[in-house]
Design an enzyme around this catalytic site. Sequence first.
Site, PDB file in Angstrom:
ATOM      1  N   LYS A 216      49.726  43.932  48.008  1.00 14.51           N
ATOM      2  CA  LYS A 216      48.422  43.407  48.445  1.00 14.51           C
ATOM      3  C   LYS A 216      47.486  43.312  47.244  1.00 14.51           C
ATOM      4  O   LYS A 216      46.738  42.352  47.087  1.00 14.51           O
ATOM      5  CB  LYS A 216      47.831  44.313  49.538  1.00 14.51           C
ATOM      6  CG  LYS A 216      46.547  43.785  50.156  1.00 14.51           C
ATOM      7  CD  LYS A 216      45.290  44.228  49.423  1.00 14.51           C
ATOM      8  CE  LYS A 216      44.031  43.697  50.101  1.00 14.51           C
ATOM      9  NZ  LYS A 216      42.804  43.974  49.368  1.00 14.51           N
TER      10      LYS A 216
ATOM     11  N   HIS B 179      35.468  50.650  42.409  1.00 13.07           N
ATOM     12  CA  HIS B 179      35.346  49.770  43.565  1.00 13.07           C
ATOM     13  C   HIS B 179      34.045  50.040  44.305  1.00 13.07           C
ATOM     14  O   HIS B 179      33.287  49.120  44.613  1.00 13.07           O
ATOM     15  CB  HIS B 179      36.552  49.993  44.490  1.00 13.07           C
ATOM     16  CG  HIS B 179      36.535  49.141  45.722  1.00 13.07           C
ATOM     17  ND1 HIS B 179      36.768  47.783  45.681  1.00 13.07           N
ATOM     18  CD2 HIS B 179      36.307  49.450  47.016  1.00 13.07           C
ATOM     19  CE1 HIS B 179      36.689  47.298  46.900  1.00 13.07           C
ATOM     20  NE2 HIS B 179      36.407  48.294  47.733  1.00 13.07           N
TER      21      HIS B 179
ATOM     22  N   GLU C 256      35.916  40.284  48.292  1.00 11.32           N
ATOM     23  CA  GLU C 256      36.040  41.729  48.037  1.00 11.32           C
ATOM     24  C   GLU C 256      35.494  42.129  46.659  1.00 11.32           C
ATOM     25  O   GLU C 256      35.919  41.581  45.639  1.00 11.32           O
ATOM     26  CB  GLU C 256      37.528  42.118  48.121  1.00 11.32           C
ATOM     27  CG  GLU C 256      37.744  43.608  48.138  1.00 11.32           C
ATOM     28  CD  GLU C 256      39.209  43.975  48.369  1.00 11.32           C
ATOM     29  OE1 GLU C 256      40.084  43.098  48.331  1.00 11.32           O
ATOM     30  OE2 GLU C 256      39.456  45.184  48.555  1.00 11.32           O
TER      31      GLU C 256
ATOM     32  N   ASP D 144      46.802  26.173  49.611  1.00 14.65           N
ATOM     33  CA  ASP D 144      47.139  26.758  50.915  1.00 14.65           C
ATOM     34  C   ASP D 144      47.598  28.199  50.683  1.00 14.65           C
ATOM     35  O   ASP D 144      48.746  28.447  50.345  1.00 14.65           O
ATOM     36  CB  ASP D 144      48.252  25.891  51.535  1.00 14.65           C
ATOM     37  CG  ASP D 144      48.739  26.427  52.865  1.00 14.65           C
ATOM     38  OD1 ASP D 144      48.417  27.578  53.207  1.00 14.65           O
ATOM     39  OD2 ASP D 144      49.462  25.677  53.547  1.00 14.65           O
TER      40      ASP D 144
HETATM   41  P1  HMG Z   1      35.638  50.526  33.944  1.00 12.06           P
HETATM   42  O1  HMG Z   1      36.654  50.846  32.905  1.00 12.06           O
HETATM   43  O2  HMG Z   1      34.825  51.605  34.531  1.00 12.06           O
HETATM   44  O3  HMG Z   1      34.663  49.389  33.440  1.00 12.06           O
HETATM   45  O4  HMG Z   1      36.362  49.712  35.101  1.00 12.06           O
HETATM   46  P2  HMG Z   1      33.808  49.299  32.142  1.00 12.06           P
HETATM   47  O5  HMG Z   1      32.378  49.290  32.597  1.00 12.06           O
HETATM   48  O6  HMG Z   1      34.259  50.245  31.098  1.00 12.06           O
HETATM   49  O7  HMG Z   1      34.207  47.814  31.657  1.00 12.06           O
HETATM   50  C1  HMG Z   1      35.507  47.485  31.194  1.00 12.06           C
HETATM   51  C2  HMG Z   1      35.735  46.012  31.405  1.00 12.06           C
HETATM   52  O8  HMG Z   1      35.929  45.761  32.791  1.00 12.06           O
HETATM   53  C3  HMG Z   1      34.579  45.141  31.004  1.00 12.06           C
HETATM   54  O9  HMG Z   1      34.612  44.872  29.641  1.00 12.06           O
HETATM   55  C4  HMG Z   1      34.829  43.904  31.838  1.00 12.06           C
HETATM   56  O10 HMG Z   1      35.841  43.116  31.273  1.00 12.06           O
HETATM   57  C5  HMG Z   1      35.316  44.512  33.127  1.00 12.06           C
HETATM   58  P3  HMG Z   1      33.252  44.369  28.875  1.00 12.06           P
HETATM   59  O11 HMG Z   1      33.107  42.931  29.207  1.00 12.06           O
HETATM   60  O12 HMG Z   1      32.112  45.179  29.414  1.00 12.06           O
HETATM   61  O13 HMG Z   1      33.544  44.592  27.423  1.00 12.06           O
HETATM   62  N1  HMG Z   1      34.195  44.777  34.036  1.00 12.06           N
HETATM   63  C6  HMG Z   1      33.571  43.840  34.762  1.00 12.06           C
HETATM   64  N2  HMG Z   1      33.746  42.527  34.847  1.00 12.06           N
HETATM   65  C7  HMG Z   1      32.958  41.841  35.702  1.00 12.06           C
HETATM   66  N3  HMG Z   1      31.998  42.432  36.446  1.00 12.06           N
HETATM   67  C8  HMG Z   1      31.781  43.744  36.380  1.00 12.06           C
HETATM   68  C9  HMG Z   1      32.579  44.516  35.506  1.00 12.06           C
HETATM   69  N4  HMG Z   1      32.662  45.824  35.213  1.00 12.06           N
HETATM   70  C10 HMG Z   1      33.628  45.968  34.305  1.00 12.06           C
HETATM   71  N5  HMG Z   1      30.832  44.293  37.131  1.00 12.06           N
HETATM   72  C11 HMG Z   1      36.658  48.457  37.054  1.00 12.06           C
HETATM   73  C12 HMG Z   1      35.671  49.244  36.231  1.00 12.06           C
HETATM   74  C13 HMG Z   1      36.017  48.101  38.386  1.00 12.06           C
HETATM   75  C14 HMG Z   1      37.010  47.184  36.320  1.00 12.06           C
HETATM   76  C15 HMG Z   1      37.929  49.344  37.232  1.00 12.06           C
HETATM   77  O14 HMG Z   1      37.562  50.530  37.874  1.00 12.06           O
HETATM   78  C16 HMG Z   1      39.024  48.683  38.011  1.00 12.06           C
HETATM   79  O15 HMG Z   1      39.743  47.848  37.516  1.00 12.06           O
HETATM   80  N6  HMG Z   1      39.205  49.085  39.256  1.00 12.06           N
HETATM   81  C17 HMG Z   1      40.234  48.530  40.136  1.00 12.06           C
HETATM   82  C18 HMG Z   1      39.650  47.372  40.858  1.00 12.06           C
HETATM   83  C19 HMG Z   1      40.561  46.885  41.922  1.00 12.06           C
HETATM   84  O16 HMG Z   1      41.753  46.914  41.865  1.00 12.06           O
HETATM   85  N7  HMG Z   1      39.942  46.332  42.979  1.00 12.06           N
HETATM   86  C20 HMG Z   1      40.649  45.770  44.071  1.00 12.06           C
HETATM   87  C21 HMG Z   1      40.014  46.184  45.367  1.00 12.06           C
HETATM   88  S1  HMG Z   1      40.803  47.616  45.990  1.00 12.06           S
HETATM   89  C22 HMG Z   1      42.225  46.904  46.717  1.00 12.06           C
HETATM   90  O17 HMG Z   1      42.125  46.131  47.627  1.00 12.06           O
HETATM   91  C23 HMG Z   1      43.541  46.982  46.095  1.00 12.06           C
HETATM   92  C24 HMG Z   1      44.291  48.262  45.995  1.00 12.06           C
HETATM   93  O18 HMG Z   1      44.439  48.913  47.232  1.00 12.06           O
HETATM   94  C25 HMG Z   1      45.628  47.835  45.453  1.00 12.06           C
HETATM   95  C26 HMG Z   1      46.551  48.984  45.208  1.00 12.06           C
HETATM   96  O19 HMG Z   1      46.480  49.982  45.932  1.00 12.06           O
HETATM   97  O20 HMG Z   1      47.385  48.806  44.303  1.00 12.06           O
HETATM   98  C27 HMG Z   1      43.583  49.153  45.047  1.00 12.06           C
END
Ligand code: HMG
Length: 415
Positions: free
Chosen positions: A255, A368, A80, A271
């Site tokens: 989740k 995401h 994901e 596992d």
């Molecule tokens: P942002 O603040 O827009 O990112 O977040 P940014 O570009 O400002 O970067 C901040 C830092 O994020 C970076 O620091 C990295 O550490 C990291 P830097 O190194 O640049 O100084 N980062 C990354 N690391 C690796 N690869 C990348 C990358 N981009 C940033 N490409 C971010 C962007 C996606 C991190 C934020 O929007 C976020 O945390 N979103 C949530 C992500 C998430 O939870 N995904 C799970 C899938 S959805 C799900 O299944 C679960 C859910 O339903 C659970 C729930 O409901 O509770 C959501």
Amino acid sequence: MSAFSGFYKKTIQERLEILKTERGISDEEAKVLLDSGALELETANRMIENMVGVNHLPLGVVPGFVINGKKYVVPMCIEEPSVVAGAAKAAKLAAQCGGFAADADEPVMTGQVQLVKVPEDAIEKFDSNKGKIAAKAKELASGMERYGGGYRECEAHLIETSRGKMLVAVFYVDVRDAMGANTLNTLLEGIAPMLEEKIGGEARLRILTNLAVRRKARAKCIWKKELIGGDAIEKILDGYELAANDIYRCCTHNKGIMNGVDAVAVATGNDWRAVEASVHAYAAMDGYKPLNKFYKNDEGDLVGEIELPLTVGTIGGAIGTNPVARIALKVLGVKSAQELSMVMAAVGLAQNFAALHALSTVGIQKGHMKLHASNLAVIAGAKGEEVERVVERMAEQKKYSAEAAKEILKEMRGG
Ligand code: HMG
């Protein structure tokens, strides 16, 4: 960790070079990581039945975790998008606040022997024979003693069921760095005849429980108000409160935690079904609840705490057979199953922080979908450099769907 700076912006080859210098990965191991056929067919055929092939998942790493003052590069295996990025963001912010504090119980697994058709005085008989039962259990688990583990305790209780009264004999074994299923099940099958002889009745199920309540790991982090902002903290707390009071939200909340926990479990050859079963049963013990807590301290900082039973090991099972799992454990650099479980608890908490932060502020789609966009571009048929260009156009148009990607690609290719 400065060598890891901008890790996600580097090429795969550059990332592997960093793992070589920073985590001691050899050229050979780097080759294994790059080889999507690293799990040889012959090995795979011995791992499961009716094997017809090998499925693949991406393996990523998150370099910025600081747990009990130690810096970790955490391997995560998951399909994901945005999970790894979310963990990285939360870990980075946590590190700026002093990192995670974590601890874990001794690695004690629990197993049950079910006796049916038991006499009225079954419990008394269990109690009066407890010394002999314990001695036999100790002998059966003695293989663990040379590592510092072994049999710890036993007890019994009666349950009334629609099929009559049953006795459940419960055994606790310290399995050290193993997940422990084989050790437990061997003990349970070995002790069952003695239970029948001393107590009466007939043994039926002799199996470990994945609800390993004596094998919990905990992690805590204080995300400072100055860093993430008082307003974001209030919003995160509102979001948390929904999970604490509404099972439909709570399910997704948990989740999100398991996005991180499972990804580490899979990466390290553990596992993950056992981990999932254990964690969700634990969450449901007093009515289904969030696996973690968020609250504000007197300074107005956001405090996150998590506690999970984690049935994971660093030896045995698929860890021995899957070469990628062994390399992932080397990258992580944990010395014991307890340490692995602490890392997993911290990753789960970080993951939930990232999700709640995004959900309660800008929304999940922004981060995401931005990261999911390259999948959409590939699904739409984009190749090579086209992928990046389709992603850029989707971001400009703020339209993230396979259909939108197809349209953009069509236009780019001249209609
Ligand atoms: P942002 O603040 O827009 O990112 O977040 P940014 O570009 O400002 O970067 C901040 C830092 O994020 C970076 O620091 C990295 O550490 C990291 P830097 O190194 O640049 O100084 N980062 C990354 N690391 C690796 N690869 C990348 C990358 N981009 C940033 N490409 C971010 C962007 C996606 C991190 C934020 O929007 C976020 O945390 N979103 C949530 C992500 C998430 O939870 N995904 C799970 C899938 S959805 C799900 O299944 C679960 C859910 O339903 C659970 C729930 O409901 O509770 C959501």
